[in-house]
Each structure stands twice: as structure tokens, then as C-alpha cells.
Write a protein that holds these residues in place. Sequence first.
Motif, PDB file in Angstrom:
ATOM      1  N   ILE A  45       0.828  -1.216   0.000  1.00  0.00           N
ATOM      2  CA  ILE A  45       0.000   0.000   0.000  1.00  0.00           C
ATOM      3  C   ILE A  45       0.861   1.264   0.000  1.00  0.00           C
ATOM      4  O   ILE A  45       0.588   2.213  -0.726  1.00  0.00           O
ATOM      5  CB  ILE A  45      -0.952  -0.015   1.212  1.00  0.00           C
ATOM      6  CG1 ILE A  45      -1.918  -1.194   1.084  1.00  0.00           C
ATOM      7  CG2 ILE A  45      -1.755   1.296   1.297  1.00  0.00           C
ATOM      8  CD1 ILE A  45      -2.658  -1.529   2.338  1.00  0.00           C
ATOM      9  N   TYR A  46       1.904   1.256   0.818  1.00  0.00           N
ATOM     10  CA  TYR A  46       2.691   2.484   0.999  1.00  0.00           C
ATOM     11  C   TYR A  46       4.105   2.379   0.422  1.00  0.00           C
ATOM     12  O   TYR A  46       4.917   3.277   0.623  1.00  0.00           O
ATOM     13  CB  TYR A  46       2.759   2.830   2.493  1.00  0.00           C
ATOM     14  CG  TYR A  46       1.420   3.266   3.058  1.00  0.00           C
ATOM     15  CD1 TYR A  46       0.960   4.558   2.846  1.00  0.00           C
ATOM     16  CD2 TYR A  46       0.608   2.393   3.788  1.00  0.00           C
ATOM     17  CE1 TYR A  46      -0.272   4.969   3.345  1.00  0.00           C
ATOM     18  CE2 TYR A  46      -0.620   2.796   4.282  1.00  0.00           C
ATOM     19  CZ  TYR A  46      -1.050   4.085   4.062  1.00  0.00           C
ATOM     20  OH  TYR A  46      -2.268   4.505   4.545  1.00  0.00           O
ATOM     21  N   GLY A  47       4.401   1.283  -0.286  1.00  0.00           N
ATOM     22  CA  GLY A  47       5.757   1.106  -0.803  1.00  0.00           C
ATOM     23  C   GLY A  47       6.747   1.028   0.355  1.00  0.00           C
ATOM     24  O   GLY A  47       6.414   0.561   1.444  1.00  0.00           O
ATOM     25  N   ASN A  48       7.965   1.543   0.109  1.00  0.00           N
ATOM     26  CA  ASN A  48       8.947   1.503   1.209  1.00  0.00           C
ATOM     27  C   ASN A  48       9.037   2.875   1.884  1.00  0.00           C
ATOM     28  O   ASN A  48      10.049   3.207   2.489  1.00  0.00           O
ATOM     29  CB  ASN A  48      10.313   1.025   0.711  1.00  0.00           C
ATOM     30  CG  ASN A  48      11.014   2.099  -0.107  1.00  0.00           C
ATOM     31  OD1 ASN A  48      10.361   2.995  -0.633  1.00  0.00           O
ATOM     32  ND2 ASN A  48      12.332   2.007  -0.199  1.00  0.00           N
ATOM     33  N   LYS A  49       7.953   3.655   1.757  1.00  0.00           N
ATOM     34  CA  LYS A  49       7.973   5.024   2.279  1.00  0.00           C
ATOM     35  C   LYS A  49       7.465   5.086   3.717  1.00  0.00           C
ATOM     36  O   LYS A  49       6.445   4.479   4.060  1.00  0.00           O
ATOM     37  CB  LYS A  49       7.083   5.937   1.426  1.00  0.00           C
ATOM     38  CG  LYS A  49       7.448   5.949  -0.033  1.00  0.00           C
ATOM     39  CD  LYS A  49       8.853   6.458  -0.260  1.00  0.00           C
ATOM     40  CE  LYS A  49       9.170   6.504  -1.746  1.00  0.00           C
ATOM     41  NZ  LYS A  49      10.593   6.423  -2.031  1.00  0.00           N
ATOM     42  N   GLU A 282      12.932   0.921  14.729  1.00  0.00           N
ATOM     43  CA  GLU A 282      13.287   0.117  13.548  1.00  0.00           C
ATOM     44  C   GLU A 282      12.490  -1.199  13.561  1.00  0.00           C
ATOM     45  O   GLU A 282      11.955  -1.638  12.538  1.00  0.00           O
ATOM     46  CB  GLU A 282      14.780  -0.231  13.540  1.00  0.00           C
ATOM     47  CG  GLU A 282      15.707   0.946  13.359  1.00  0.00           C
ATOM     48  CD  GLU A 282      16.103   1.623  14.665  1.00  0.00           C
ATOM     49  OE1 GLU A 282      15.244   1.798  15.548  1.00  0.00           O
ATOM     50  OE2 GLU A 282      17.271   1.994  14.802  1.00  0.00           O
ATOM     51  N   LYS A 283      12.427  -1.811  14.742  1.00  0.00           N
ATOM     52  CA  LYS A 283      11.673  -3.073  14.841  1.00  0.00           C
ATOM     53  C   LYS A 283      10.188  -2.820  14.558  1.00  0.00           C
ATOM     54  O   LYS A 283       9.498  -3.655  13.974  1.00  0.00           O
ATOM     55  CB  LYS A 283      11.846  -3.687  16.232  1.00  0.00           C
ATOM     56  CG  LYS A 283      13.249  -4.213  16.485  1.00  0.00           C
ATOM     57  CD  LYS A 283      13.373  -4.768  17.903  1.00  0.00           C
ATOM     58  CE  LYS A 283      14.809  -5.156  18.222  1.00  0.00           C
ATOM     59  NZ  LYS A 283      14.996  -5.504  19.643  1.00  0.00           N
ATOM     60  N   GLY A 284       9.698  -1.657  14.975  1.00  0.00           N
ATOM     61  CA  GLY A 284       8.299  -1.293  14.726  1.00  0.00           C
ATOM     62  C   GLY A 284       8.022  -1.231  13.232  1.00  0.00           C
ATOM     63  O   GLY A 284       6.986  -1.712  12.759  1.00  0.00           O
ATOM     64  N   ILE A 285       8.950  -0.650  12.493  1.00  0.00           N
ATOM     65  CA  ILE A 285       8.767  -0.563  11.032  1.00  0.00           C
ATOM     66  C   ILE A 285       8.779  -1.974  10.434  1.00  0.00           C
ATOM     67  O   ILE A 285       7.933  -2.320   9.602  1.00  0.00           O
ATOM     68  CB  ILE A 285       9.855   0.345  10.421  1.00  0.00           C
ATOM     69  CG1 ILE A 285       9.568   1.794  10.842  1.00  0.00           C
ATOM     70  CG2 ILE A 285       9.915   0.213   8.905  1.00  0.00           C
ATOM     71  CD1 ILE A 285      10.684   2.759  10.558  1.00  0.00           C
ATOM     72  N   GLY A 333      15.399  -0.852   5.166  1.00  0.00           N
ATOM     73  CA  GLY A 333      15.090  -0.925   3.731  1.00  0.00           C
ATOM     74  C   GLY A 333      14.030   0.092   3.333  1.00  0.00           C
ATOM     75  O   GLY A 333      13.595   0.127   2.180  1.00  0.00           O
ATOM     76  N   CYS A 334      13.597   0.916   4.260  1.00  0.00           N
ATOM     77  CA  CYS A 334      12.593   1.939   3.961  1.00  0.00           C
ATOM     78  C   CYS A 334      13.248   3.310   3.925  1.00  0.00           C
ATOM     79  O   CYS A 334      14.415   3.462   4.270  1.00  0.00           O
ATOM     80  CB  CYS A 334      11.486   1.937   5.014  1.00  0.00           C
ATOM     81  SG  CYS A 334      10.505   0.432   4.999  1.00  0.00           S
ATOM     82  N   GLU A 335      12.481   4.318   3.498  1.00  0.00           N
ATOM     83  CA  GLU A 335      13.014   5.688   3.523  1.00  0.00           C
ATOM     84  C   GLU A 335      11.896   6.689   3.791  1.00  0.00           C
ATOM     85  O   GLU A 335      10.723   6.431   3.489  1.00  0.00           O
ATOM     86  CB  GLU A 335      13.732   6.018   2.215  1.00  0.00           C
ATOM     87  CG  GLU A 335      12.840   5.954   1.007  1.00  0.00           C
ATOM     88  CD  GLU A 335      13.589   6.199  -0.294  1.00  0.00           C
ATOM     89  OE1 GLU A 335      14.818   6.042  -0.327  1.00  0.00           O
ATOM     90  OE2 GLU A 335      12.928   6.559  -1.279  1.00  0.00           O
ATOM     91  N   ILE A 336      12.301   7.828   4.330  1.00  0.00           N
ATOM     92  CA  ILE A 336      11.342   8.883   4.650  1.00  0.00           C
ATOM     93  C   ILE A 336      10.827   9.528   3.374  1.00  0.00           C
ATOM     94  O   ILE A 336      11.600   9.775   2.446  1.00  0.00           O
ATOM     95  CB  ILE A 336      12.027   9.934   5.549  1.00  0.00           C
ATOM     96  CG1 ILE A 336      12.143   9.389   6.978  1.00  0.00           C
ATOM     97  CG2 ILE A 336      11.296  11.257   5.521  1.00  0.00           C
ATOM     98  CD1 ILE A 336      12.936  10.260   7.914  1.00  0.00           C
ATOM     99  N   GLU A 337       9.528   9.799   3.332  1.00  0.00           N
ATOM    100  CA  GLU A 337       8.960  10.536   2.194  1.00  0.00           C
ATOM    101  C   GLU A 337       8.584  11.939   2.654  1.00  0.00           C
ATOM    102  O   GLU A 337       7.959  12.105   3.705  1.00  0.00           O
ATOM    103  CB  GLU A 337       7.707   9.815   1.679  1.00  0.00           C
ATOM    104  CG  GLU A 337       7.043  10.569   0.544  1.00  0.00           C
ATOM    105  CD  GLU A 337       5.888   9.804  -0.088  1.00  0.00           C
ATOM    106  OE1 GLU A 337       6.139   8.748  -0.686  1.00  0.00           O
ATOM    107  OE2 GLU A 337       4.736  10.277   0.047  1.00  0.00           O
ATOM    108  N   ILE A 338       8.947  12.928   1.860  1.00  0.00           N
ATOM    109  CA  ILE A 338       8.542  14.304   2.180  1.00  0.00           C
ATOM    110  C   ILE A 338       7.187  14.560   1.541  1.00  0.00           C
ATOM    111  O   ILE A 338       7.087  14.772   0.332  1.00  0.00           O
ATOM    112  CB  ILE A 338       9.595  15.317   1.691  1.00  0.00           C
ATOM    113  CG1 ILE A 338      10.891  15.050   2.439  1.00  0.00           C
ATOM    114  CG2 ILE A 338       9.103  16.764   1.888  1.00  0.00           C
ATOM    115  CD1 ILE A 338      11.934  16.096   2.342  1.00  0.00           C
TER     116      ILE A 338
END
Length: 350
Positions: A45-49, A282-285, A333-338
Amino acid sequence: MFNSLIDKLRKNQILSYDEYLLLIKNRDKCADYLFKNASEVRESIYGNKIYIRGLIEFTNYCKNNCYYCGIRRDNKCTDRYRLSPDEIIGCADYGYELGFRTFVLQGGEDPYYTDDILCDIVRKLKENHPDCAVTLSLGERSFDSYKALKDAGADRYLLRHETSDSGHYGKLHPDDMSFQNRLDCLENLKKLGYHVGAGFMVGSPFQTEENLANELLFLKKLNPHMVGIGPFIAHKDTPFFDQPSGTAELTLFMLGLIRLTLPNILLPATTALGTIDPLGREKGIRAGANVVMPNLSPLNVRKKYMLYDNKICTGDEAAQCIECLKRRIATTGCEIEISRGDYRQSKPNC
Ligand code: SAM
Ligand code: FES
């Protein structure tokens, strides 16, 4: 057996109370499988964002006396503060430069901030940054107050229900607080068109695994846009000073179950989770969360918004916090989206 219940959730089928309870009681046997599925659903749904929200803790005055909370009225050790409207707007302006597109105004229930004052702040935030969302987390207010704030431009509202069991609610709060009023507030917020967040502490005093199974049924029915959960952590100057804290392990399992129960949910990896476990966020993600909420409050007040002992991120500038979070999130493996980081309606495509 346990994995097949997780498969059922993954297919968006409804679990019964007994099935949720069975999973919670046997979480050691199926946590990894749950997390794998929960992160795949989040990704579909949200990709790796990962979405970021700039948290502005603007007052630690509170008229309430929740037994668990460090800023409760009767805690005479708390050094109280209020941010002026200009200070709040200054925090948001700084946050905008750092890449925040959602501001969360959170505080104790402080009657000093009338509807007029708050509506002016919300209007000014939206005027300065029309591309941003404003989230409020101000506790229980009247329908008219919620309406005025919505009309002023507020987009979202976080109000944790704390527990869906009225008896348990009565053990966490004094008699002048009403479980029914909390539920009515959530309904009113929904009626007014806010994107609504509910939630609870994991491991709060007197909470049972049965309570947790019921939380999932409650959330499924409420169908909020956001769910905030984090471990209960004792605060030394509250009536619950000697109560054991909740665990990261159970909080993570609940995050995974919430992601599969409400696939599109906006689900923060909370500061409390990062406090109880240095790698908690991190574990939460990895367990299915997709939001983090770094602190934008001025450094000189950070330590005063102490809801529980040893709260992290009270010593770093917002810019340092965001850099630290970026590094931490990259390890997942995720990244912040602005972006505003709005709720997505799309169905999971897996
Ligand atoms: N006054 C607003 C309200 O009641 O929604 C917002 C502030 S309130 C302090 C925010 C949340 O902090 C509460 O909903 C509660 O779940 C959480 N909290 C308070 N004390 C805590 C503790 N000792 N451990 C973990 N979380 C806590
Ligand atoms: Fe302030 Fe609970 S102590 S809302």
C-alpha cells in the motif's frame, strides 16, 4: 495452525475474539511470520515510504489526572510550560525547512488554549504552509470546539481511547473521567470529517491478553485512519510509579496484528517503543509501522513534556533527530517521504 490464522487475516478475513486471543497467547510461535506478512501488506500500500510528522508539544499543563501520565494535574514535580502562538508557528516554520509536511499539535488538556487561540494558530499554520496537514491531539473537547477547529483548517485528530473496556478504563482514570465521553468524542470527530486516530498503551496496568484481543475487535469496528500504540512506561511521580512497563515484544506483535487487521492504517513506531528498546522504532517498522513522529518542540521544553521516565530524543535538535531517524530507517530498507503522508484508500495488491 497459528500461521493459518495469520493467512486468514492477510486475506482480509475477519478473526474472532478467540482467534485473536490464541495468536496473542502464542505469539512466540508466530511473530516472525506475522511481521513478514505485516510488512508485505504495508509495502503493497505504501511502498517503502515512511511518513514523518513534526510533533509540537506545546503545553504540559493538564486539568486531568490520569493515573499513568507524567503531566497529570497532581504531579507537583513537573515544571509547567506553555508555548506562545508565535513559538508554535516558529516550530512549524523550522520543521517545514527540514521537510515536514504534517504538524502535530499535542498537549495536556489545558483550558488556557481557548478555541479562539487554537483556531488562530491552525489558520496561521495553514496560511503559511497550505501544502501541509495539521493534526491535533488536545484530548476531549466539545463537538462545537472540534467543529470550530475543523472549520479553521485542522485535518486530523489523535485521541487514544486507551482501552475499550469500561472497567479497565476506570482503573486507569479517576472518576471524573468518562469512558463514554471518550467514545463520544471519537464519534464526533469522525462525524466532523477528521481523519481520526485512536490507540492505547500496551502493558498498561491491569491490562490482560483478553483486553488486547478486544482492542483489535474494537479497532476493526471503529475503522480509524491512524492507530497510535506504544508500551506503557512507568513515571516515577505518578500513582503507577511501581507498575511494570509494557514490553517491546508484545507491542511489536500488536503492531503486526493491527497492520493486518486494518491494512491501510497509518501506524506510528512511537517514541515510547524507542524508549523501551533502543532499536524499537526500527523493529516497529519491520513489524508493519509506517509513520515516525520526531519532536519539533524547542529544546528548552523537551524534558518538561515527560509522560514517562527516560523518554528519548529530549536532548537533540530537531535537525539532528531527523538525521538520526533517516539513518535508522535506512537499516529497515525503507526511507522517509517528504509529503503530507495522507491515508491511502487503495486495496493491498498482494
Ligand atoms: N492530552 C492529549 C490526550 O489526552 O489525548 C494528548 C496528550 S496525552 C499525554 C498522549 C498519550 O500519551 C496518551 O494518550 C497516553 O496513551 C500516552 N501516555 C501517557 N502516559 C504514558 C505512559 N506513562 N507511558 C506510555 N504512554 C503514555
Ligand atoms: Fe492529561 Fe491524562 S493526564 S489527559
